[in-house]
Motif scaffolding. Structure first.
Motif, PDB file in Angstrom:
ATOM      1  N   TYR A   1      78.276  27.603 -95.940  1.00 47.49           N
ATOM      2  CA  TYR A   1      78.600  28.992 -95.625  1.00 47.49           C
ATOM      3  C   TYR A   1      79.223  29.697 -96.829  1.00 47.49           C
ATOM      4  O   TYR A   1      79.786  30.781 -96.682  1.00 47.49           O
ATOM      5  CB  TYR A   1      79.562  29.044 -94.439  1.00 47.49           C
TER       6      TYR A   1
ATOM      7  N   ASP B   1      70.627  36.740-102.177  1.00 39.36           N
ATOM      8  CA  ASP B   1      70.679  36.038-100.897  1.00 39.36           C
ATOM      9  C   ASP B   1      72.097  35.572-100.586  1.00 39.36           C
ATOM     10  O   ASP B   1      72.545  35.625 -99.429  1.00 39.36           O
ATOM     11  CB  ASP B   1      69.718  34.847-100.907  1.00 39.36           C
ATOM     12  N   HIS B   2      72.810  35.084-101.611  1.00 40.01           N
ATOM     13  CA  HIS B   2      74.206  34.706-101.407  1.00 40.01           C
ATOM     14  C   HIS B   2      75.027  35.896-100.914  1.00 40.01           C
ATOM     15  O   HIS B   2      75.880  35.761-100.024  1.00 40.01           O
ATOM     16  CB  HIS B   2      74.815  34.232-102.734  1.00 40.01           C
TER      17      HIS B   2
ATOM     18  N   ALA C   1      74.425  36.556 -97.267  1.00 40.83           N
ATOM     19  CA  ALA C   1      74.947  35.473 -96.435  1.00 40.83           C
ATOM     20  C   ALA C   1      76.468  35.517 -96.329  1.00 40.83           C
ATOM     21  O   ALA C   1      77.026  35.334 -95.234  1.00 40.83           O
ATOM     22  CB  ALA C   1      74.498  34.127 -97.002  1.00 40.83           C
TER      23      ALA C   1
ATOM     24  N   GLU D   1      78.128  34.329 -89.011  1.00 41.78           N
ATOM     25  CA  GLU D   1      77.856  33.251 -89.956  1.00 41.78           C
ATOM     26  C   GLU D   1      76.700  32.359 -89.513  1.00 41.78           C
ATOM     27  O   GLU D   1      76.507  32.065 -88.339  1.00 41.78           O
ATOM     28  CB  GLU D   1      79.100  32.411 -90.183  1.00 41.78           C
TER      29      GLU D   1
ATOM     30  N   PHE E   1      73.706  28.908 -95.177  1.00 35.04           N
ATOM     31  CA  PHE E   1      72.841  29.496 -96.200  1.00 35.04           C
ATOM     32  C   PHE E   1      71.677  28.555 -96.488  1.00 35.04           C
ATOM     33  O   PHE E   1      71.869  27.391 -96.834  1.00 35.04           O
ATOM     34  CB  PHE E   1      73.631  29.735 -97.493  1.00 35.04           C
TER      35      PHE E   1
ATOM     36  N   SER F   1      67.883  29.104 -98.491  1.00 37.75           N
ATOM     37  CA  SER F   1      66.918  29.997 -99.117  1.00 37.75           C
ATOM     38  C   SER F   1      66.208  29.248-100.232  1.00 37.75           C
ATOM     39  O   SER F   1      66.850  28.514-100.993  1.00 37.75           O
ATOM     40  CB  SER F   1      67.629  31.235 -99.680  1.00 37.75           C
TER      41      SER F   1
END
Length: 418
Positions: free
Chosen positions: A268, A304-305, A308, A317, A320, A322
């Protein structure tokens, strides 16, 4: 009667104004976060697209204004307190404050570290003729010397070195690339594909020297001289050193936050300290597809981070996961990479390597782990789906050019085994 939720009055402090940090600030607002957001960056520039440094900005084809992520008014309109030219020198995780170089301190409820990386530097080197390329100031300094007819040494044949070489040749400079490995781009591409990119550079007049164990890089009144341990020497008007980067973990480590090849986070993006997160190039993240940990240094991974971590902070939440992808433009060719290609992978080529119209799919232990494509962006999108779905798909099917990769990927939900 419908319960009314309390407004979120937390303060989120984000350290780093690259795509990860600035993206997190934007994603928080998009996810409905109503508290305070303070975005801090040491560079005296509003957030911009860093990949353009070695390409459009260096070549002069794009202005810095065009490279900005958002107009100047955006940050104020979104209620984001953007502080540029401000360097965080320390973090006190007990009192939840960050200290700035000017003596100011800022309290936080949630802290996001998006500190990125810094250029790996040669020892005992300091010269106006030797350049690194990490920010706009670096780009401007290099650009001022990279003029038509000048000669350039590029130390390091990785992604940045290759892009600088391409840009410099387009500007009319003579270019020599000095690479320690047998082929350039060896960290990013399988050898057979890296050799084709090397051939592309050679056809454009780049002189590539491989197996170079650099001993010294010295400057004089007339230029820069690189000397290898085997006695070979090369001289040029100036040099760019592009030998990779190091994650910027100093402040985090001093604060007692766990670091290991970056700032260690869980699925996460949470660090070892409560309410402190790390994202972007500096974050070492569990790899849910291959196992182990992975620290990506790509624009899209950072994006993407950002999304997330924003979702986690507002209570939505989810782990993650990807598949990374990146791109590069060199000598008019668009090169895209997905997943985690490796030197020992089995490579299945769809298309023609010699004409630079292909997709090379990388397989490891019978599974698709990555792909490299030139001129076929749809294939890269499809391969990312194939990696995510982990289908039992044979090499023969992948090699069959009568089977469209996009259609294969689209059919996975209905028919996951091929």
């Amino acid at each position: 009667m419908t319960a009314v939720s309390e407004p979120d009055t937390r303060t989120v402090v984000i350290v780093g104004t690259g795509i990860a940090g600035s993206g997190a600030a934007q994603a928080l607002r998009k996810e409905g976060f109503g508290g305070s957001i303070i975005l801090i960056g040491s560079e005296p520039e509003e957030p911009y697209r860093r990949p353009a440094l070695s390409k459009e900005l260096l070549s002069g084809k794009a202005s810095i204004d065009r490279a900005r992520l958002r107009p100047s008014t955006f940050w104020t309109e979104q209620g984001i307190d953007l502080r540029i030219g401000a360097t965080v020198t320390s973090i006190d995780t007990d009192s939840r404050t960050v200290l700035l170089a000017d003596g100011d301190s800022i309290d936080y409820d949630v802290l996001i570290l998006a500190t990125g990386g810094r250029s790996r530097r040669l020892e005992n080197e300091d010269s106006e003729r030797v350049h690194y390329l990490r920010d706009i100031a670096d780009m401007r300094r290099l650009q001022s010397q990279l003029i038509e007819g000048s000669s350039l040494l590029v130390v390091g044949g990785g992604l940045i070195g290759s892009e600088v070489a391409s840009t410099a040749r387009d500007l009319g400079c003579s270019v020599q690339v000095l690479e320690a490995q047998p082929v350039p781009l060896s960290r990013l591409l399988p050898p057979s594909i890296a050799e084709k990119i090397a051939a592309l550079h050679a056809s454009a007049g780049v002189a590539l020297q491989t197996g170079v164990d650099l001993e010294t890089l010295t400057t004089g009144a007339d230029g820069v001289t690189a000397r290898a341990r085997d006695g070979r020497e090369w001289t040029a008007d100036l040099a760019v050193v592009a030998i990779g980067s190091l994650p910027d973990t100093d402040v985090a480590a001093a604060a007692g936050i766990a670091v290991d090849n970056g700032i260690s986070v869980d699925g996460y993006l949470r660090t070892s300290v409560v309410d402190v997160y790390a994202i972007g190039d500096v974050a070492n993240v569990p790899n849910g597809f291959l196992g182990g940990m992975h620290r990506g240094e790509h624009w899209n991974t950072a994006q993407d981070h950002a999304v997330a971590v924003a979702k986690t902070i507002v209570g939505k939440e989810e782990p993650f996961e990807s598949v990374p992808w990146s791109w590069s433009n060199q000598f008019g060719r668009n090169i895209q990479v997905a997943g985690w290609p490796g030197a020992d992978d089995t490579v299945i080529v769809r298309g023609d390597l010699d004409s630079y119209d292909f997709t090379a799919i990388c397989m490891r232990d019978g599974n698709i782990v990555g792909a490299v494509s030139v001129g076929r962006p749809k294939d890269i999108r499809a391969v990312r789906t194939l990696i995510e779905r982990s289908p039992d798909i044979s090499a023969d099917v992948l090699a069959d050019t009568n089977r469209d990769l996009t259609e294969l990927a689209a059919g996975l939900v209905a028919s996951p085994v091929l």
